[in-house]
Structure formats: structure tokens, C-alpha cells
Design an enzyme around this catalytic site. Structure first.
Site, PDB file in Angstrom:
ATOM      1  N   LYS A   1       0.816  -1.215   0.000  1.00  0.00           N
ATOM      2  CA  LYS A   1       0.000   0.000   0.000  1.00  0.00           C
ATOM      3  C   LYS A   1       0.852   1.269   0.000  1.00  0.00           C
ATOM      4  CE  LYS A   1      -4.076  -2.002   2.272  1.00  0.00           C
ATOM      5  NZ  LYS A   1      -3.602  -3.394   2.326  1.00  0.00           N
ATOM      6  N   ILE A   2       1.909   1.294   0.826  1.00  0.00           N
ATOM      7  CA  ILE A   2       2.749   2.492   0.887  1.00  0.00           C
ATOM      8  C   ILE A   2       3.578   2.623  -0.387  1.00  0.00           C
ATOM      9  CG2 ILE A   2       4.606   3.651   2.126  1.00  0.00           C
ATOM     10  CD1 ILE A   2       3.578   2.322   4.691  1.00  0.00           C
TER      11      ILE A   2
ATOM     12  N   SER B   1      10.983   3.252   6.065  1.00  0.00           N
ATOM     13  CA  SER B   1      10.368   2.006   6.515  1.00  0.00           C
ATOM     14  C   SER B   1      10.945   1.544   7.846  1.00  0.00           C
ATOM     15  CB  SER B   1      10.531   0.926   5.439  1.00  0.00           C
ATOM     16  OG  SER B   1       9.840  -0.247   5.794  1.00  0.00           O
ATOM     17  N   ARG B   2      12.080   0.843   7.823  1.00  0.00           N
ATOM     18  CA  ARG B   2      12.746   0.392   9.040  1.00  0.00           C
ATOM     19  C   ARG B   2      14.250   0.545   8.860  1.00  0.00           C
ATOM     20  NH1 ARG B   2       8.548   0.993  10.909  1.00  0.00           N
ATOM     21  NH2 ARG B   2       7.254  -0.396  12.184  1.00  0.00           N
TER      22      ARG B   2
ATOM     23  N   ASP C   1      14.443   8.442   7.496  1.00  0.00           N
ATOM     24  CA  ASP C   1      13.533   8.731   8.610  1.00  0.00           C
ATOM     25  C   ASP C   1      13.676   7.687   9.706  1.00  0.00           C
ATOM     26  OD1 ASP C   1      11.367  10.227   9.836  1.00  0.00           O
ATOM     27  OD2 ASP C   1      10.107   8.479   9.419  1.00  0.00           O
TER      28      ASP C   1
ATOM     29  N   GLU D   1      18.079   3.136  16.359  1.00  0.00           N
ATOM     30  CA  GLU D   1      17.351   4.325  16.825  1.00  0.00           C
ATOM     31  C   GLU D   1      16.748   4.165  18.216  1.00  0.00           C
ATOM     32  OE1 GLU D   1      12.886   4.203  15.108  1.00  0.00           O
ATOM     33  OE2 GLU D   1      14.432   4.288  13.570  1.00  0.00           O
TER      34      GLU D   1
ATOM     35  N   HIS E   1      11.934   9.397  12.680  1.00  0.00           N
ATOM     36  CA  HIS E   1      10.854   8.407  12.551  1.00  0.00           C
ATOM     37  C   HIS E   1       9.488   9.094  12.623  1.00  0.00           C
ATOM     38  CE1 HIS E   1      10.116   3.843  13.151  1.00  0.00           C
ATOM     39  NE2 HIS E   1       9.081   4.384  12.527  1.00  0.00           N
TER      40      HIS E   1
ATOM     41  N   ALA F   1       7.574   9.815   9.679  1.00  0.00           N
ATOM     42  CA  ALA F   1       6.827   9.695   8.423  1.00  0.00           C
ATOM     43  C   ALA F   1       5.348   9.408   8.660  1.00  0.00           C
ATOM     44  CB  ALA F   1       7.442   8.599   7.553  1.00  0.00           C
TER      45      ALA F   1
END
Length: 331
Positions: free
Chosen positions: A153-154, A232-233, A257, A262, A294, A296
Site C-alpha cells: 500500500k505504501i 520504513s525500518r 527517517d 534508533e 521516525h 513519516a
């Protein structure tokens, strides 16, 4: 039943309190769940956690000993949760399987265009009334190639924006998305996508199979003037290898992001502390790199959907219902 919510941002608190009103009382904490803070949950049957919570074996054991029987995570990703241990301890776990894909896709494009058009450097200069254009030249996206790793979807939302720019589309995923193919996307092997794309954006989940998906070899296979974006990650990129390539003068821009280490940094104010992470400290010094915290997903639309789904997950647990959001069912 009172819910204990960990890692609640100031902007989120009123939304969470409003969403739970009429259902359950909720206590919001700005601290993140880890081994040190887990004892706070003693006496709470249900807790809610943020994406950077530590839900490894030791934390889950502390939670279970304190009476916690349900964890409602306010995110789609769940790589931070030891699901096997949760099942053994009888802790139900649910996540948010869907929220606005546009929030993340639009932010990924924000990063891409910010590094492409040198927005941060330009803004910093004009604050000092330096209006020179030296070093600010970007390039048109129209007619160039966007490579989308992960076309769910993204990734689809990102591809639609790229299509609007008039870009050629390359995709890589375990399954082809017909909607992306209608946009003209061509699915190719990862190596070909990296070699031919002017812009590479990551939209895949973090799993053992995707850990360091963009490793040293993948980075070397990219164009020297490519733009790389990860919303994403963090674990999808070998950051040490990325720093090596950046030191060699490669890439037009990198927008991140997320960061693989993190936890314990992002969402916190570390401005008065020495950062012990040498890789991150080096990363943020490059003029063509933009690192954000992070954020987004952080729109009122997406956060609202995440909180609504979290409330539903808690109500489903209370009523004994099971939905697609449940990762470990109620025993």
C-alpha cells in the site's frame, strides 16, 4: 479497566484520551517501555506500546509477572516483539495492520525532494541572509527512474506520486501489484532496480530476510548520483556500509527517517548529551544526508487511525473477539 500507554507523544495524548473516553480509562506515559520501565505496568492487565518499545523476552516476563495479559502496539511493525515468548506467557499481542499509506509515502517524497533540491542547506543559508545559489543545484524528477523496493500500500502510494512526476517506474517485491503495473511499473530483480534507478525508496517490512537488504554490495551496485530514501525500518540498510560509500563521495542525496540503532535515541531529546553512536554521529555530518526522527507516519490522519485501531484491539480483547490485527491470540 484502566489502560497504561507507554511512549505517548505530547501531540498524541489528547487523541488517545479522547478515543478511549467512554470505553476505558487510560494513563499516558511519555517514557518508553523497556526493562527499566516495565515494572510500572504492574497491576495493569492491558498496556499499549509505541514502535520503539522493547518487548523482548525479559520485558515480557516482567510484564507477565505484574499481571499484564494484553499488549496493544500502536504500529504496523512488530519486529521488536518476541511473539514466541508472548505466546508462552499467555500475553495477547495486537498491532495496527493498516493506517494511511499516504502519510509515509508523502513523507518519503518530502525527504527525496529535500535532498534533491538542497532545501536544508538553502534554509540554513537564508537564515544568515546568504542568498547565493552555489551548491544548491538539483535536478528534474520528470523522465528519470524511480525504483520502489516493496510495492504494498505504501509503495503503491509512493509510485503514484512518482507517476505524477512523470517518472519511469521499476519495482521489486515477492508479489507484483496490479495497480502499480497499471502505472507502467516494470518488475525487475533487485540488482537491476538499484543499477538503473535515479531514486530508490524502501517500503518493505523488517524481517530476517530483509535485514540489511541494502548492504555493501547493494550500495556499490547503485548509481553514484542516485538518491536513496528509507522511511520504513532502519535495519533495512547497513548504515556502516552507507557511511563508507558517502565518504567516497557517492550519492546525490540520502534521506533517512529511520535508523537501525534508533531505540533509545529517536523520540527523545539528546541535544545536551554526547552521542555515543559513532555511525549516527558521522552520518549526520554529510551535507547530502537528511536524517529525521521516525516521523513519516506522524500526521493527524494516520495517528488518528492508529489510535482508533488500538482502541478496537483493546475492546476486541475484552470481548474475546479476534481480528486481523492479532499477532498472538488470547489463550
Amino acid at each position: 479497566m484502566e489502560i497504561l500507554a507507554f511512549g505517548v507523544q505530547a501531540d498524541e495524548k489528547p487523541l488517545i484520551e479522547h478515543a478511549f473516553a467512554g470505553h476505558h480509562d487510560v494513563r499516558c506515559l511519555d517514557v518508553f517501555l523497556n526493562e527499566d520501565t516495565a515494572p510500572i505496568a504492574a497491576g495493569y492487565e492491558t498496556i499499549s506500546t509505541s514502535v520503539n518499545a522493547d518487548l523482548g523476552a525479559r520485558v515480557l516476563e516482567i510484564l507477565a509477572a505484574g499481571g499484564t495479559r494484553m499488549v496493544a502496539q500502536r504500529s504496523t511493525g512488530f519486529n521488536n516483539i518476541d511473539l514466541d515468548v508472548a505466546e508462552r506467557l499467555g500475553i495477547t499481542v495486537a498491532r495496527v495492520s493498516y493506517y494511511s499509506p499516504y502519510a509515509v509515502a508523502e513523507f518519503a517524497w518530502t525527504l527525496a525532494m529535500a535532498v534533491n533540491r538542497r532545501i536544508v542547506r538553502a534554509s540554513t543559508r537564508t537564515r544568515d541572509f546568504d542568498f547565493r545559489l552555489d551548491g544548491l543545484m538539483g535536478r528534474d524528477m520528470h523522465g528519470r527512474t524511480a525504483g520502489v523496493l516493496g510495492t504494498g500500500k505504501i509503495g503503491e502510494a509512493f509510485a503514484r506520486i512518482a507517476h505524477g512526476f512523470g517518472m519511469k517506474l521499476l519495482g521489486w517485491d515477492i508479489a507484483e501489484n496490479p495497480a502499480c503495473m497499471e502505472l507502467g511499473m516494470k518488475y525487475v530483480p533487485k540488482e537491476q532496480l538499484l543499477a538503473e534507478s535515479d531514486l530508490v525508496s524502501l517500503h518493505v517490512p523488517l524481517m530476517p530476510e530483509t535485514q540489511n537488504l541494502i548492504d555493501a554490495s547493494a550500495l556499490k551496485g547503485m548509481r553514484d548520483d542516485a538518491i536513496l530514501v528509507n522511511s520504513s525500518r532502519g535495519g533495512l540498510i547497513d548504515t556502516a556500509a552507507l557511511v563508507t560509500e558517502l565518504r567516497a563521495g557517492r550519492f546525490t542525496g540520502v534521506g533517512l527517517d529511520v535508523y537501525e540503532a534508533e531505540a533509545g535515541l529517536f523520540f527523545l531529546d539528546k541535544s545536551l548529551e554526547a552521542i555515543e553512536d559513532d555511525i549516527l554521529a558521522r552520518l549526520v555530518t554529510f551535507p547530502n544526508v537528511l536524517v529525521t526522527s521516525h516521523q513519516a507516519y506522524y500526521t493527524v490522519d494516520a495517528v488518528g487511525q492508529i489510535i482508533d485501531a488500538t482502541v478496537k484491539n483493546v475492546l476486541d480483547y475484552k470481548e474475546g473477539r479476534r481480528s486481523e490485527n492479532v499477532l498472538v491470540p488470547r489463550s
